[in-house]
Design an enzyme around this catalytic site. Structure first.
Site, PDB file in Angstrom:
ATOM      1  N   LYS A   1       2.454  11.143   7.399  1.00 17.79           N
ATOM      2  CA  LYS A   1       1.614  10.884   8.573  1.00 17.79           C
ATOM      3  C   LYS A   1       2.139  11.546   9.847  1.00 17.79           C
ATOM      4  O   LYS A   1       1.928  12.734  10.035  1.00 17.79           O
ATOM      5  CB  LYS A   1       1.424   9.371   8.723  1.00 17.79           C
ATOM      6  CG  LYS A   1       0.588   8.827   7.552  1.00 17.79           C
ATOM      7  CD  LYS A   1      -0.080   7.508   7.813  1.00 17.79           C
ATOM      8  CE  LYS A   1      -1.117   7.226   6.744  1.00 17.79           C
ATOM      9  NZ  LYS A   1      -0.829   6.088   5.889  1.00 17.79           N
TER      10      LYS A   1
ATOM     11  N   ASP B   1       9.075   2.728   2.034  1.00 22.29           N
ATOM     12  CA  ASP B   1       7.914   3.536   2.390  1.00 22.29           C
ATOM     13  C   ASP B   1       7.684   3.386   3.886  1.00 22.29           C
ATOM     14  O   ASP B   1       7.166   2.370   4.351  1.00 22.29           O
ATOM     15  CB  ASP B   1       6.685   3.086   1.589  1.00 22.29           C
ATOM     16  CG  ASP B   1       5.438   3.918   1.922  1.00 22.29           C
ATOM     17  OD1 ASP B   1       5.432   4.594   2.973  1.00 22.29           O
ATOM     18  OD2 ASP B   1       4.469   3.858   1.143  1.00 22.29           O
TER      19      ASP B   1
ATOM     20  N   PHE C   1       0.851  -1.186   0.000  1.00 23.04           N
ATOM     21  CA  PHE C   1       0.000   0.000   0.000  1.00 23.04           C
ATOM     22  C   PHE C   1       0.887   1.237   0.000  1.00 23.04           C
ATOM     23  O   PHE C   1       1.670   1.449   0.918  1.00 23.04           O
ATOM     24  CB  PHE C   1      -0.960   0.065   1.195  1.00 23.04           C
ATOM     25  CG  PHE C   1      -1.854   1.284   1.106  1.00 23.04           C
ATOM     26  CD1 PHE C   1      -2.964   1.282   0.289  1.00 23.04           C
ATOM     27  CD2 PHE C   1      -1.526   2.454   1.790  1.00 23.04           C
ATOM     28  CE1 PHE C   1      -3.755   2.420   0.165  1.00 23.04           C
ATOM     29  CE2 PHE C   1      -2.320   3.592   1.669  1.00 23.04           C
ATOM     30  CZ  PHE C   1      -3.431   3.573   0.850  1.00 23.04           C
TER      31      PHE C   1
HETATM   32  C1  LIG Z   1      -1.047   6.164   4.409  1.00 22.50           C
HETATM   33  C2  LIG Z   1       0.025   5.569   3.552  1.00 22.50           C
HETATM   34  C3  LIG Z   1       0.350   6.109   2.295  1.00 22.50           C
HETATM   35  C4  LIG Z   1      -0.424   7.235   1.663  1.00 22.50           C
HETATM   36  O1  LIG Z   1      -0.419   8.396   2.400  1.00 22.50           O
HETATM   37  P1  LIG Z   1      -1.563   9.521   2.110  1.00 22.50           P
HETATM   38  O2  LIG Z   1      -1.158  10.664   2.983  1.00 22.50           O
HETATM   39  O3  LIG Z   1      -2.875   8.926   2.487  1.00 22.50           O
HETATM   40  O4  LIG Z   1      -1.486   9.832   0.652  1.00 22.50           O
HETATM   41  C5  LIG Z   1       1.405   5.544   1.608  1.00 22.50           C
HETATM   42  N1  LIG Z   1       2.095   4.492   2.106  1.00 22.50           N
HETATM   43  C6  LIG Z   1       1.805   3.949   3.296  1.00 22.50           C
HETATM   44  C7  LIG Z   1       2.613   2.807   3.796  1.00 22.50           C
HETATM   45  C8  LIG Z   1       0.746   4.444   4.055  1.00 22.50           C
HETATM   46  O5  LIG Z   1       0.431   3.870   5.216  1.00 22.50           O
END
Ligand SMILES: *Cc1c(COP(=O)(O)O)cnc(C)c1O
Length: 400
Positions: free
Chosen positions: A254, A225, A140
């Site tokens: 985040k 990520d 994701f």
């Molecule tokens: C939440 C998340 C994203 C996307 O972030 P947004 O601010 O919602 O665009 C990408 N990678 C990971 C692992 C995430 O948990």
């Protein structure tokens, strides 16, 4: 207006691209949120780990308010007095040489993908427009067209083609499969050190280390990520540290702002980040002074309150207590730090009804995929608060 009024108006006027629990939050502080009926809940989602520092942390809110009355946006056409210090503090903390600020996580991932492709052409010598990026099943990384192009989740992807080419998928946790997928055109592998949205999937020990070695051997960039796993969530500042690994390109977001404002960033070496030339990438709001001031405060809280250490200690404690709870529905409980997944058996009837039951008992969790309940409270949580939640969790895990 009561809960049902807010639910109705939202559902009438808002797109239905989420299926939220019907709790209408009006106020939050620390690990707690309060709904419009005045009922208090323990937040065990932390806005997908964006509020690691706790809701409305006074120091972060103070930074927001103070900066808001000075200057909020200059655009990058001019400089501002928050951006430089923010970048330096972020680099000092993370061990990277340079950073590029964006707003949302998906934008930062897109930025990293562009950077990896450019590196492929300019440094590795991949023929133009032939770069491949290896991705893993269950990933994701966000919701843009390019990012969903390599999602393996039909619901995220299927109705939204045509897709961006240049991505190859291998199984997660299988370093040999990654190595076998490498071609002369491979620029990078992109992965989460622990997969959050897939259901707190922890790869075999040493996986990231092996991926790092393979990347070095084949001249491929490692892109991590850490938007969800980073900034203390897994008990280290960054989850890559569990394997003693530094990625070539790291993406964070985040909790970078403590959930107060959208702030994300791509981290890398000067050699790689230096490939971006003026005009090749940008964002009107990226690096704005309000974002930078908030993020500086959020990082200071992370360090001063030793949140990564607290996550490690309290995560271990919480996991031990959860494992002790007898429940015929539970298949497996796994976690690192305060990043915990309770996977239910297929016959348990799905995680949603357990999340509803937890909500009734004052604990907010969200189902992850069909069968996983994720427990990821703010990292400021303490033992008495966890102890206080256990009876409700025990009850909920023993639904009929
Ligand atoms: C939440 C998340 C994203 C996307 O972030 P947004 O601010 O919602 O665009 C990408 N990678 C990971 C692992 C995430 O948990």
């Amino acid at each position: 207006m009561n809960t049902q009024d807010f639910v109705s108006i939202e559902d009438q006027y808002g797109a239905h691209n989420y299926k939220p629990l019907d709790v209408v939050i009006a106020k939050a502080y620390g690990v707690w949120v309060e709904d419009v009926e005045g009922k208090r809940y323990l937040d065990c989602l932390s806005a997908y780990s964006a509020v690691n520092q706790g809701h409305c942390h006074p120091k972060i809110i103070q930074a927001l308010v103070e900066q808001a009355s000075k200057v909020t946006l200059t655009s990058r056409a001019f400089r501002n007095d928050q951006l430089g210090p923010f970048l330096k503090e972020l680099c000092d903390l993370s061990g990277y040489e340079m950073a590029l600020p964006m707003n949302t996580g998906a934008e930062a991932v897109e930025t990293a993908l562009k950077l990896a492709r450019k590196w492929g052409y300019e440094v590795k010598g991949i023929p133009r427009h032939k770069a491949e990026i290896v991705t893993v099943a269950g990933n994701f990384h966000g919701r843009t067209i390019s990012i969903i192009s390599f999602s393996t989740e039909p619901g995220y992807r299927d109705p939204f083609g045509p897709f961006t080419p240049g991505f190859v998928t291998v199984p997660y946790g299988d370093a040999a499969a990654f190595e076998a997928a490498i071609t002369p055109n491979t620029a990078a592998i992109s992965l989460e050190p622990i997969q959050g949205e897939a259901g707190v999937i922890i790869p075999p020990p040493g996986y990231m280390k092996r991926v790092r070695e393979i990347c070095d051997r084949h001249n491929v960039l490692l892109m991590a990520d850490e938007i969800q796993t980073g900034l203390g969530r897994t008990g280290k500042l960054f989850a890559c540290e569990h394997d003693g690994v530094q990625a070539d390109v790291m993406v964070i977001g985040k909790a970078l702002s403590g959930g107060v404002y959208p702030v994300s960033a791509v981290m890398s070496s000067a050699a790689i980040m230096g490939l971006f030339k003026p005009g090749e990438h940008g964002s009107t709001f990226g690096g704005n002074p309000l974002a930078c001031a908030v993020a500086r405060a959020a990082l200071r809280v992370m360090v001063d309150e030793k949140l990564a250490q607290n996550s490690a200690a309290l995560g271990e404690y919480f996991l031990e207590r959860l494992v002790e709870i007898p429940s015929r529905h539970v298949k497996e409980i796994r976690g690192k730090g305060l990043f915990i997944g309770v996977e239910l058996k297929p016959e348990a009837g799905g995680a949603r009804r357990f999340c509803e039951a937890l909500k009734e008992r004052g604990i907010l969790c969200k189902e992850t995929h069909e069968n996983v309940i994720r427990f990821a409270p703010p990292l400021i949580i303490d033992r008495p608060t966890i102890d206080g939640a256990l009876p409700a969790i025990r009850e909920a895990l023993n639904l009929k």
